[in-house]
Write an enzyme that holds these catalytic residues in place. Structure first.
Site, PDB file in Angstrom:
ATOM      1  N   ASP A 172      39.205  40.419  38.113  1.00  0.00           N
ATOM      2  CA  ASP A 172      40.323  40.208  39.020  1.00  0.00           C
ATOM      3  C   ASP A 172      39.921  40.881  40.331  1.00  0.00           C
ATOM      4  O   ASP A 172      39.038  41.740  40.353  1.00  0.00           O
ATOM      5  CB  ASP A 172      41.586  40.846  38.428  1.00  0.00           C
ATOM      6  N   ASP A 185      42.262  41.987  43.372  1.00  0.00           N
ATOM      7  CA  ASP A 185      43.132  43.034  43.892  1.00  0.00           C
ATOM      8  C   ASP A 185      43.485  44.039  42.793  1.00  0.00           C
ATOM      9  O   ASP A 185      44.029  43.668  41.763  1.00  0.00           O
ATOM     10  CB  ASP A 185      44.407  42.405  44.458  1.00  0.00           C
ATOM     11  N   GLY A 210      49.858  40.211  39.844  1.00  0.00           N
ATOM     12  CA  GLY A 210      49.163  39.191  39.077  1.00  0.00           C
ATOM     13  C   GLY A 210      49.829  37.828  39.069  1.00  0.00           C
ATOM     14  O   GLY A 210      49.308  36.906  38.437  1.00  0.00           O
ATOM     15  N   ARG A 254      52.298  33.692  44.780  1.00  0.00           N
ATOM     16  CA  ARG A 254      53.179  34.016  45.906  1.00  0.00           C
ATOM     17  C   ARG A 254      54.583  33.431  45.707  1.00  0.00           C
ATOM     18  O   ARG A 254      55.585  34.103  45.921  1.00  0.00           O
ATOM     19  CB  ARG A 254      52.553  33.484  47.190  1.00  0.00           C
ATOM     20  N   SER A 277      44.991  34.993  43.999  1.00  0.00           N
ATOM     21  CA  SER A 277      45.199  35.072  45.439  1.00  0.00           C
ATOM     22  C   SER A 277      44.508  33.929  46.185  1.00  0.00           C
ATOM     23  O   SER A 277      43.320  33.666  45.986  1.00  0.00           O
ATOM     24  CB  SER A 277      44.677  36.398  45.978  1.00  0.00           C
ATOM     25  N   ASN A 290      44.042  34.214  49.259  1.00  0.00           N
ATOM     26  CA  ASN A 290      43.332  34.930  50.322  1.00  0.00           C
ATOM     27  C   ASN A 290      42.003  35.512  49.850  1.00  0.00           C
ATOM     28  O   ASN A 290      41.357  36.271  50.577  1.00  0.00           O
ATOM     29  CB  ASN A 290      44.217  36.052  50.872  1.00  0.00           C
ATOM     30  N   ASP A 329      43.769  44.536  36.033  1.00  0.00           N
ATOM     31  CA  ASP A 329      44.654  45.679  36.233  1.00  0.00           C
ATOM     32  C   ASP A 329      46.121  45.288  36.102  1.00  0.00           C
ATOM     33  O   ASP A 329      46.995  46.145  36.185  1.00  0.00           O
ATOM     34  CB  ASP A 329      44.428  46.316  37.611  1.00  0.00           C
TER      35      ASP A 329
END
Length: 212
Positions: free
Chosen positions: A9, A11, A46, A49, A116, A118, A170
């Site tokens: 993952d 972030d 996780g 958006r 994400s 991004n 995480d």
């Protein structure tokens, strides 16, 4: 256990942009007069958006149309993207650079599996945009974690069977996604609270003992 690939993952595992997300959602919530705090923020880890926005809007006093929701989500993302320009390789979490380098030296494939959209921007800002053998992110999928789609796509792009992949996560939703994808999963950070992970890492470089 034979592990041929590690799927990370992004972030909270490779880099932390949690504070940027929190600040962006806080700004949106304040503008809309909706309660928001760290506890609510944790529920967003996780997930996509739009799903995050739905969680926040549960506390709203008005009903939002689909178009209004899209506008809010885009505004939040713009606030977030503006903050990403502050990221640099110095923001890599402890042990990440050494771990990635050691895995590559030992012919273990490495990939990113992130919800994400991004992800390309973040990886470029922290200097890792060319380091991974495969990347699967929110731009590629229709179902976010805990659905395993992003991890299964990463495994496909690596050409490695899911059961030969180790996911490092995480977020609790990410742990669930890895399990749903029939992959081994190592918990770090917030997901150490999970009782379902196969392994629990206090630091990311501990995974080297599992796969090498």
């Amino acid at each position: 256990m034979t592990i041929k690939a590690v799927i990370f993952d992004l972030d909270g595992v490779i880099v932390s942009t949690d504070q940027y997300h929190f600040e962006a959602w806080s700004k949106i919530s304040e503008e809309e007069g909706i309660p928001f705090n760290e506890t609510i923020n944790h529920q967003l880890r996780g997930v996509s958006r739009m799903e995050s926005l739905d969680i926040i809007l549960q506390r709203a006093t008005k009903t939002y149309s689909d178009q209004e929701k899209l506008q809010l989500a885009e505004k939040k993302n713009e606030y977030y993207r503006q903050s990403l320009h502050h990221l640099s390789p110095n923001d890599l979490l402890p042990g990440v650079e050494y771990t990635l380098k050691t895995l590559k030296q030992n012919n273990i494939k490495i990939a990113i599996g992130s919800s994400s959209k991004n992800t390309p921007t973040i990886l470029k800002q922290i200097g890792l945009d060319k380091e991974f053998d495969a990347i699967a992110d929110g731009n590629d999928i229709t179902r976010s974690k805990p659905d395993p789609e992003v991890f299964l796509l990463a495994a496909t792009r690596l050409d490695i069977a899911p059961e030969e992949c180790l996911v490092v996560e995480d977020a609790l939703a990410g742990v669930e996604a890895a399990i749903a994808g029939k992959m081994n999963v190592a918990a770090v950070g917030e997901s150490l609270r999970s009782s379902d992970a196969d392994y629990y890492l206090e630091s990311i470089d501990e995974l080297l003992e599992l796969v090498l």
